[in-house]
Design an enzyme around this catalytic site. Sequence first.
Site, PDB file in Angstrom:
ATOM      1  N   ASP A   1       5.086   0.651  11.943  1.00 49.86           N
ATOM      2  CA  ASP A   1       3.880  -0.001  11.427  1.00 49.86           C
ATOM      3  C   ASP A   1       3.757  -1.455  11.881  1.00 49.86           C
ATOM      4  OD1 ASP A   1       3.191   2.347  10.185  1.00 49.86           O
ATOM      5  OD2 ASP A   1       3.824   1.732   8.183  1.00 49.86           O
TER       6      ASP A   1
ATOM      7  N   ARG B   1      -8.570  -0.410   4.755  1.00 48.46           N
ATOM      8  CA  ARG B   1      -7.723   0.600   4.135  1.00 48.46           C
ATOM      9  C   ARG B   1      -6.373   0.008   3.748  1.00 48.46           C
ATOM     10  NH1 ARG B   1      -6.377   5.280   7.532  1.00 48.46           N
ATOM     11  NH2 ARG B   1      -5.096   5.463   5.683  1.00 48.46           N
TER      12      ARG B   1
ATOM     13  N   ARG C   1       1.156  14.521  13.104  1.00 52.41           N
ATOM     14  CA  ARG C   1       1.607  14.345  11.729  1.00 52.41           C
ATOM     15  C   ARG C   1       1.600  15.643  10.898  1.00 52.41           C
ATOM     16  NH1 ARG C   1      -0.806   8.782   9.514  1.00 52.41           N
ATOM     17  NH2 ARG C   1       1.070   8.871   8.262  1.00 52.41           N
TER      18      ARG C   1
ATOM     19  N   CYS D   1      -4.184  12.853  13.046  1.00 49.29           N
ATOM     20  CA  CYS D   1      -4.891  11.587  12.893  1.00 49.29           C
ATOM     21  C   CYS D   1      -4.743  10.799  14.191  1.00 49.29           C
ATOM     22  CB  CYS D   1      -4.424  10.823  11.659  1.00 49.29           C
ATOM     23  SG  CYS D   1      -3.094   9.677  11.890  1.00 49.29           S
TER      24      CYS D   1
ATOM     25  N   ILE E   1       8.351   7.095  16.743  1.00 45.67           N
ATOM     26  CA  ILE E   1       7.990   7.822  15.511  1.00 45.67           C
ATOM     27  C   ILE E   1       6.727   8.659  15.705  1.00 45.67           C
ATOM     28  CG2 ILE E   1       7.503   7.624  13.024  1.00 45.67           C
ATOM     29  CD1 ILE E   1      10.267   6.565  13.670  1.00 45.67           C
TER      30      ILE E   1
ATOM     31  N   LYS F   1       0.840  -1.207   0.000  1.00 46.47           N
ATOM     32  CA  LYS F   1       0.000   0.000   0.000  1.00 46.47           C
ATOM     33  C   LYS F   1       0.876   1.259   0.000  1.00 46.47           C
ATOM     34  CE  LYS F   1      -1.678   1.617   4.096  1.00 46.47           C
ATOM     35  NZ  LYS F   1      -1.401   3.039   4.410  1.00 46.47           N
ATOM     36  N   ASN F   2       1.841   1.286   0.895  1.00 45.41           N
ATOM     37  CA  ASN F   2       2.619   2.516   1.067  1.00 45.41           C
ATOM     38  C   ASN F   2       3.633   2.755  -0.056  1.00 45.41           C
ATOM     39  OD1 ASN F   2       1.150   3.068   3.297  1.00 45.41           O
ATOM     40  ND2 ASN F   2       2.730   2.512   4.793  1.00 45.41           N
TER      41      ASN F   2
ATOM     42  N   ARG G   1      -4.786  10.598   4.531  1.00 46.71           N
ATOM     43  CA  ARG G   1      -3.686  11.565   4.612  1.00 46.71           C
ATOM     44  C   ARG G   1      -2.717  11.445   3.454  1.00 46.71           C
ATOM     45  NH1 ARG G   1      -2.230  14.077   9.042  1.00 46.71           N
ATOM     46  NH2 ARG G   1      -0.192  14.180   8.115  1.00 46.71           N
TER      47      ARG G   1
HETATM   48  N1  EPU Z   1       6.971  14.693  10.558  1.00 46.46           N
HETATM   49  C1  EPU Z   1       7.085  16.028  10.876  1.00 46.46           C
HETATM   50  N2  EPU Z   1       6.957  16.944   9.876  1.00 46.46           N
HETATM   51  C2  EPU Z   1       6.729  16.601   8.589  1.00 46.46           C
HETATM   52  C3  EPU Z   1       6.621  15.234   8.268  1.00 46.46           C
HETATM   53  C4  EPU Z   1       6.750  14.303   9.278  1.00 46.46           C
HETATM   54  O1  EPU Z   1       7.297  16.380  12.033  1.00 46.46           O
HETATM   55  O2  EPU Z   1       6.628  17.483   7.744  1.00 46.46           O
HETATM   56  C5  EPU Z   1       7.082  13.684  11.624  1.00 46.46           C
HETATM   57  C6  EPU Z   1       5.795  12.904  11.825  1.00 46.46           C
HETATM   58  O3  EPU Z   1       4.885  13.581  12.649  1.00 46.46           O
HETATM   59  C7  EPU Z   1       6.309  11.624  12.428  1.00 46.46           C
HETATM   60  C8  EPU Z   1       7.658  11.436  11.743  1.00 46.46           C
HETATM   61  O4  EPU Z   1       8.014  12.714  11.217  1.00 46.46           O
HETATM   62  O5  EPU Z   1       6.503  11.807  13.795  1.00 46.46           O
HETATM   63  C9  EPU Z   1       7.666  10.433  10.606  1.00 46.46           C
HETATM   64  O6  EPU Z   1       6.594  10.681   9.719  1.00 46.46           O
HETATM   65  P1  EPU Z   1       6.680  10.345   8.160  1.00 46.46           P
HETATM   66  O7  EPU Z   1       6.565  11.598   7.396  1.00 46.46           O
HETATM   67  O8  EPU Z   1       7.862   9.479   7.905  1.00 46.46           O
HETATM   68  O9  EPU Z   1       5.344   9.481   7.964  1.00 46.46           O
HETATM   69  P2  EPU Z   1       4.354   9.499   6.746  1.00 46.46           P
HETATM   70  O10 EPU Z   1       5.086   9.680   5.477  1.00 46.46           O
HETATM   71  O11 EPU Z   1       3.235  10.420   7.040  1.00 46.46           O
HETATM   72  C10 EPU Z   1       4.505   6.937   6.225  1.00 46.46           C
HETATM   73  C11 EPU Z   1       3.536   5.790   6.149  1.00 46.46           C
HETATM   74  C12 EPU Z   1       3.053   5.432   7.538  1.00 46.46           C
HETATM   75  C13 EPU Z   1       4.264   5.061   8.392  1.00 46.46           C
HETATM   76  C14 EPU Z   1       5.273   6.214   8.401  1.00 46.46           C
HETATM   77  C15 EPU Z   1       6.552   5.905   9.149  1.00 46.46           C
HETATM   78  C16 EPU Z   1       2.545   6.067   3.960  1.00 46.46           C
HETATM   79  C17 EPU Z   1       1.366   6.394   3.124  1.00 46.46           C
HETATM   80  N3  EPU Z   1       2.435   6.153   5.285  1.00 46.46           N
HETATM   81  O12 EPU Z   1       3.779   8.032   6.793  1.00 46.46           O
HETATM   82  O13 EPU Z   1       2.211   4.301   7.401  1.00 46.46           O
HETATM   83  O14 EPU Z   1       3.861   4.770   9.700  1.00 46.46           O
HETATM   84  O15 EPU Z   1       5.615   6.565   7.044  1.00 46.46           O
HETATM   85  O16 EPU Z   1       7.168   4.783   8.621  1.00 46.46           O
HETATM   86  O17 EPU Z   1       3.589   5.705   3.429  1.00 46.46           O
HETATM   87  C18 EPU Z   1       0.455   2.832   7.969  1.00 46.46           C
HETATM   88  O18 EPU Z   1       0.639   2.257   6.883  1.00 46.46           O
HETATM   89  O19 EPU Z   1      -0.284   2.353   8.880  1.00 46.46           O
HETATM   90  C19 EPU Z   1       1.116   4.115   8.205  1.00 46.46           C
HETATM   91  C20 EPU Z   1       0.713   4.960   9.157  1.00 46.46           C
END
Ligand code: EPU
Length: 424
Positions: A306, A398, A122, A117, A328, A22-23, A93
């Site tokens: 995850d 999802r 996030r 969320c 995280i 998915k991701n 998101r």
């Molecule tokens: N963060 C910030 N500022 C930003 C972006 C991120 O502070 O601008 C923080 C976040 O709040 C968090 C950390 O950085 O504390 C890491 O967040 P990241 O941006 O890496 O997460 P994401 O891209 O929003 C993806 C996956 C998540 C997975 C995380 C971490 C997708 C669509 N989602 O989210 O997947 O947990 O990386 O590996 O790729 C899931 O599949 O259940 C899921 C939540």
Amino acid sequence: MDKFVIEGGERLIGNVKISGSKNAALPLLAATLLQKGVYEIENVPKLKDINTMSKLFAVLGAKVQWIKEGVLQVDTTGVENYVAPYELVKQMRASVLVLGSLTGGLKRAVVSYPGGCAIGERPINLHIQGLQALGCDVTIKEGYVDVNAKKLRGARIRFDTTTVGGTENIMMAAVLAKGETIIENAAREPEVVDLARMLKKMGAKIEGEGTEIIKIKGVDELTPCKYTVIPDRIETGTFLIACGITRGNIVIEGCNPGHIKALLDKLKEAGMDITEDGDKIKASMTKKRASAVDIKTAPYPGFPTDMQAQIMALMTVSRGVSAITEIIFENRMMHAAELRRMGADIKVIGNTAIVRGVKMLSGAKVMATDLRASASLILAGLTAYGKTEILRIYHLDRGYEAIEEKLKKLGAKIERVKDEGLGA
Ligand code: EPU
């Protein structure tokens, strides 16, 4: 609303085939907005999040259709609209991933600012800072991030925090920027590498994907392509734990063991027998109970956040005491309270859960709070004595393709039923 009803106690035995990630699939779909044309993306999982992305694409002017089992054809020829509306972004998101590709492709993006969320705040400040560094004019207006990218140019960007989505968005914007972009402290997740590979297939010039420094040389245009999504490492891990928690014996097919090394190490330490064989993993739990192991989540190649909820389910019935620390996301322990309702002994102190293994969980009615928390409740239900009912399973739909069908094939007693009660 649907719920799952599970009769616990069956050992899982047999073979299970892993779906596409998915991701990985979501950013790959987003990448098709960079260059108008017709794309074929293979090994795409049939999931609610993919449907939501398709709906968003329809709004933008693209046509998305399944042309074969697992194959999505995406035609972005008619994309003129660059507005990702609140109604869709609030459902998922990951819609925010069109921020980078619309910026690169149309030089303009207006994307609803995603709210918090269930698992944490996030923010997307790092995505925005990165786009500004690339010369974009970014304003926040009426709940929308408005990006104007007339002067898109390469830059050196250092992320304070490793961010998967941030790295993906900046990569997508930078491939069509003028000059060189260097992303420091880039996310190294396999999904980021998969996106880089597809972008390279489209003609992008990228080096260093899978390391902390990604270098991108902007090109003038790209070419649409065919691409195959990597297997879902989190689904793979979830089935491994299903095997461990039921003391089963399974073969996982079509996976990439190299993507889950940190998890495999922990499961071996907990007493699982695991053999890697190409794209298969043979797993069995011959010991009576898993041994407690300590876990601390971390960006890749560390232990994935995850998988934190699922390993917590395993630890609830392990021998000993386990400390599970989530670094995280700030609110990703909601499953602890639900697992407690099933008899688990879990104390959450700050971002650490102290889990004292009990001999047996007992079935209960529990509530799914987010995607991976839902998976942990299924795992707990598979080993619990008696009947477990899991409400709000739309979270699972999802991110897990046909999970009950796959579990049933392995011998689990799990049914999806309509919930007529008040608790849904
Ligand atoms: N963060 C910030 N500022 C930003 C972006 C991120 O502070 O601008 C923080 C976040 O709040 C968090 C950390 O950085 O504390 C890491 O967040 P990241 O941006 O890496 O997460 P994401 O891209 O929003 C993806 C996956 C998540 C997975 C995380 C971490 C997708 C669509 N989602 O989210 O997947 O947990 O990386 O590996 O790729 C899931 O599949 O259940 C899921 C939540």
